[in-house]
Design an enzyme around this catalytic site. Structure first.
Site, mmCIF file in Angstrom:
data_model
loop_
_atom_site.group_PDB
_atom_site.id
_atom_site.type_symbol
_atom_site.label_atom_id
_atom_site.label_comp_id
_atom_site.label_asym_id
_atom_site.label_seq_id
_atom_site.Cartn_x
_atom_site.Cartn_y
_atom_site.Cartn_z
ATOM 1 N N GLU A 44 -16.667 1.771 -0.032
ATOM 2 C CA GLU A 44 -15.331 1.294 0.360
ATOM 3 C C GLU A 44 -14.296 2.362 0.037
ATOM 4 O OE1 GLU A 44 -14.550 -2.713 -1.071
ATOM 5 O OE2 GLU A 44 -12.399 -2.349 -1.140
ATOM 6 N N ASP A 86 -10.137 2.547 -0.074
ATOM 7 C CA ASP A 86 -9.003 1.612 -0.035
ATOM 8 C C ASP A 86 -7.629 2.242 -0.134
ATOM 9 O OD1 ASP A 86 -10.578 -0.676 -0.298
ATOM 10 O OD2 ASP A 86 -10.542 -0.591 -2.479
ATOM 11 N N GLU A 99 -4.067 0.198 -0.782
ATOM 12 C CA GLU A 99 -3.426 -1.101 -0.957
ATOM 13 C C GLU A 99 -1.975 -0.849 -1.350
ATOM 14 O OE1 GLU A 99 -6.891 -4.204 -2.158
ATOM 15 O OE2 GLU A 99 -6.042 -3.091 -3.822
#
Ligand SMILES: *[C@@H]1O[C@H](CO)[C@@H](O)[C@H](O)[C@H]1NC(C)=O
Ligand SMILES: *[C@@H]1O[C@H](CO)[C@@H](O)[C@H](O)[C@H]1NC(C)=O
Ligand SMILES: *[C@@H]1O[C@H](CO)[C@@H](O)[C@H](O)[C@H]1NC(C)=O
Length: 291
Positions: free
Chosen positions: A102, A104, A106
């Site tokens: 993953e 990311d 955010e």
């Protein structure tokens, strides 16, 4: 081949490159599915704009139709304005299964006028704990800005408006797993995380301000599409393919250092208390030969 047909070939191949590039300048109707939120995610303007919203009952989200094995993903986001404390807008790549990879981005909201935090992480084989967080050098709610993820066999690089903010190198030679054999899908979502997002969970979402809305446009995925166990990449000669071998040259390294020096607010590699057994390997390996 005579010169006329050579010219024709040239025209045809430049047309093909053109077509590829146009095809990669995204249309949300073609490229993504709104997967949750019961009408709170909306594709507008013939696929040119997508908005996600969050209220007390639910957030919302969308995902790419395709899965990818390597790519350069660019998207423009305009984050929740005003009092966005407690909200998180996420934009990430993720594979399936319990040993997932993953990458990311955010965006952690804040009270009006207080800075958003850009939170980044990289998971390999289901293990993350590699957070780096940044403030931005602009107000991300006033206009659209471009956030990019580059993922190729040697490097993962996070960019904001073309400026690298973080690099995660392939250090498999030092025993650090690197995402390279699980296809990932792109996901975006807007949700409530007031248990941790803003000042560590001390500032709660003000539901009287709901619905909260974040906007997305101009998704471009120059990427290798994964389908039935086969990865199809743009051809090597295509000008869309530069990302595949891209790394930070010395001037980009300088920009990365500038961002990290002036805007980084958290770096797991500097959080020794968190790793009593010693910092993760990638924090100390610096100049290994790259794959
Ligand atoms: C919110 O604002 C406070 C005060 O300026 C700051 O300490 C914090 O890092 C900001 N961002 C988040 C997501 O908490
Ligand atoms: C859309 O993205 C492409 C490539 O990422 C960029 O060249 C173009 O300027 C963007 N369009 C707008 C309107 O910003
Ligand atoms: C295309 O690029 C890949 C990866 O960089 C390389 O392994 C392959 O040999 C290249 N193919 C051609 C025809 O150049």
């Amino acid at each position: 081949m005579d010169s006329v047909s050579a010219l024709q070939m040239l025209l045809v191949s430049s047309l093909m490159v053109q077509t590829l590039m146009v095809a990669s300048a995204g249309n949300f109707n073609q490229d993504v599915d709104v997967t949750w939120g019961d009408g709170r995610g909306k594709i507008l303007n013939n696929g040119q704009l997508l908005t996600l919203s969050l209220d007390k009952a639910s957030g919302s989200g969308f995902q790419s139709k395709n899965e990818f094995l390597y790519g350069k993903f660019d998207m423009q986001l305009k984050l929740v304005p005003g009092n966005s404390a407690g909200t998180v807008t996420a934009y990430y790549l993720k594979s399936q299964g319990s040993s997932w990879d993953e990458i990311d981005f955010e965006f952690l909201g804040n009270l009006s006028g207080e800075p958003y935090i850009v939170h980044t992480n990289v998971y390999t084989k289901g293990k993350g704990d590699r957070e780096q967080q940044f403030y931005l050098w602009f107000d991300p709610t006033a206009d659209f800005h471009t956030y990019s993820i580059l993922w190729n066999p040697g490097h993962i690089i996070f960019y904001v408006d073309g400026r690298p903010i973080r690099e995660f190198k392939n250090l498999e030679q030092a025993g650090v797993p690197y995402p390279r054999n699980q296809a990932m899908r792109m996901y975006c979502s807007l949700w409530n995380a007031d248990d941790w997002a803003t000042r560590g969970g001390r500032v709660k979402t003000d539901w009287s301000q709901a619905p909260f809305t974040a906007s997305f446009r101009n998704l471009s995925a120059n990427a290798c599409v994964w389908s039935n166990g086969v990865s199809s990449c743009p051809s090597n000669s295509s000008s869309n393919r530069a990302w595949f071998s891209q790394k930070l040259d010395s001037s980009s390294q300088k920009v990365l250092k500038w961002v990290q020096k002036n805007y980084m607010v958290y770096n797991y590699c500097q959080d020794a208390n968190r790793f009593p057994q010693g910092l993760p390997v990638e924090c100390s390996v610096r100049n290994m030969k790259q794959n």
